[in-house]
Motif scaffolding. Structure first.
Motif, short mmCIF file in Angstrom:
data_model
loop_
_atom_site.label_atom_id
_atom_site.label_comp_id
_atom_site.label_asym_id
_atom_site.label_seq_id
_atom_site.Cartn_x
_atom_site.Cartn_y
_atom_site.Cartn_z
N HIS A 73 0.84 -1.20 0.00
CA HIS A 73 0.00 0.00 0.00
C HIS A 73 0.88 1.26 0.00
N VAL A 76 2.07 2.04 -3.48
CA VAL A 76 1.00 2.64 -4.31
C VAL A 76 0.79 4.09 -3.90
N LEU A 89 -6.56 6.60 -6.32
CA LEU A 89 -6.06 5.31 -5.86
C LEU A 89 -4.89 5.50 -4.87
N ALA A 93 -4.83 4.33 -0.95
CA ALA A 93 -3.73 3.54 -0.35
C ALA A 93 -3.14 4.24 0.86
N ARG A 102 0.67 -0.34 6.06
CA ARG A 102 0.89 0.06 4.67
C ARG A 102 2.24 -0.44 4.13
N THR A 106 -0.46 -5.81 1.12
CA THR A 106 -0.38 -5.76 -0.35
C THR A 106 -1.77 -5.66 -0.97
N ILE A 107 -1.79 -5.21 -2.20
CA ILE A 107 -3.08 -5.08 -2.90
C ILE A 107 -3.68 -6.47 -3.16
N SER A 110 -5.15 -7.82 0.02
CA SER A 110 -6.37 -7.10 0.39
C SER A 110 -7.57 -7.61 -0.39
N TYR A 120 -9.62 -1.37 -1.02
CA TYR A 120 -9.32 -1.70 -2.43
C TYR A 120 -10.48 -2.34 -3.21
N CYS A 124 -11.60 -1.48 -7.11
CA CYS A 124 -11.68 -2.47 -8.20
C CYS A 124 -13.03 -2.38 -8.90
#
Ligand SMILES: Cc1cc2nc3c(=O)[nH]c(=O)nc-3n(C[C@H](O)[C@H](O)[C@H](O)COP(=O)(O)OP(=O)(O)OC[C@H]3O[C@@H](n4cnc5c(N)ncnc54)[C@H](O)[C@@H]3O)c2cc1C
Length: 261
Positions: A73, A76, A89, A93, A102, A106-107, A110, A120, A124
């Motif tokens: 995060h 990002v 985005l 994050a 953070r 990780t994305i 998540s 997240y 999406c």
């Protein structure tokens, strides 16, 4: 006793081959480790995916932004590419948890976890993302199935998330003051062909709010939703907020997001 085999994969192929029986992938460990420690989950094998080259990183084109599954995060939030192509985005994050979360979270972890209050998943859905896995490409609309439930099959690894670059977008969150998870989070995106509004923290799973999308399609301004009423039926109610308060917050957050677009 919490016993398991710890393995580290160096490629996606190796990771998916290792994922048999009661095995699971480990990314940032921000959810998995507490779940194991609290005895909410138990596994025979834990497969570390953080050493897989090519699974982390950010790639931008004029139409899409692709973020590797093990990208943290904080990466990002600090990325110039993300800040330039989809600034909302980076804001999302930056608003996740605390610096420790953070720096580890990780994305991919998540969205695989699909916590009902995670940030997240709303990005999406709103940004019409495609989830690239070791087996296939899954549209976000088909990925999030229910509380902590996704379309991922046993041993299927998320490799990257590809977001459509919007004309305008913003995310507004009313955070839980302790964890920063969303009591209510609303992501608004004006894409080339449609307007999408995704809501998190409110039901057992992230969802798109058709009423808000329709109103904003005819008039993309915060006044367009003035007369819309959001029913609290089926909304979460807990010590943080009643269902009615959450329905009120959906409109407030939506207005804030539209105002920041
Ligand atoms: C104190 C605290 C505060 C938090 N606050 C927020 C917040 O404000 N907003 C928010 O959205 N989130 C928040 N989180 C969640 C955090 O941001 C992480 O994203 C989340 O915990 C999971 O990511 P991870 O990389 O740590 O995954 P892990 O914990 O390693 O894994 C979680 C699950 O995903 C699976 N998984 C991981 N990577 C993959 C992959 N590539 N493919 C398939 N399956 C995979 C694992 O097997 C596991 O089942 C918070 C967490 C903590 C501990």
């Amino acid at each position: 006793m919490k016993t398991f085999n710890f393995k580290s994969a160096t490629s996606t192929k190796e990771a998916t081959k290792m994922a048999t029986g009661r095995a699971t992938f480990l990314a940032g460990g921000m959810t998995l480790i507490p779940a194991i420690k609290l005895r909410l989950a138990a596994y025979s094998d834990i497969i570390n995916i953080k050493k897989i080259k090519g699974l982390s990183g950010i790639k931008v084109s004029s139409k899409s932004l692709r973020i590797g599954a093990t990208t943290t995060h904080s990466t990002v939030a600090a990325s110039k590419e993300v800040g330039k192509s989809i600034p909302s985005l980076a804001v999302l994050a930056e608003g996740i948890g605390d610096p420790q979360v953070r720096n580890r979270g990780t994305i991919g972890g998540s969205i695989a976890n699909n916590d009902p209050a995670a940030d997240y998943p709303s990005a999406c859905l709103a940004l019409n993302a495609t989830i690239h896995t070791s087996k296939r490409k899954i549209p976000a609309d088909k990925f999030f199935k229910g509380m902590f439930e996704t379309d991922l099959k046993k041993g299927e690894l998320i490799e990257a998330v590809e977001f459509e670059v919007p004309e305008k977008s913003a995310y507004a969150k009313f955070p839980n003051p302790a964890s920063r998870y969303a009591v209510v989070g609303v992501y608004v995106a004006k894409l080339k062909k449609e307007i999408r509004v995704a809501v998190t923290g409110v039901q057992s799973c992230v969802f798109r709010c058709k009423k808000l999308e329709d109103a904003l399609t005819s008039n993309f301004s915060s006044s367009a939703i003035d007369n819309i009423s959001i029913s609290s039926k089926g909304f979460n109610a807990d010590i943080h907020a009643s269902a009615e308060y959450r329905s009120h917050l959906v409109k407030v957050m939506a207005k804030r997001a539209i105002g920041s677009c």
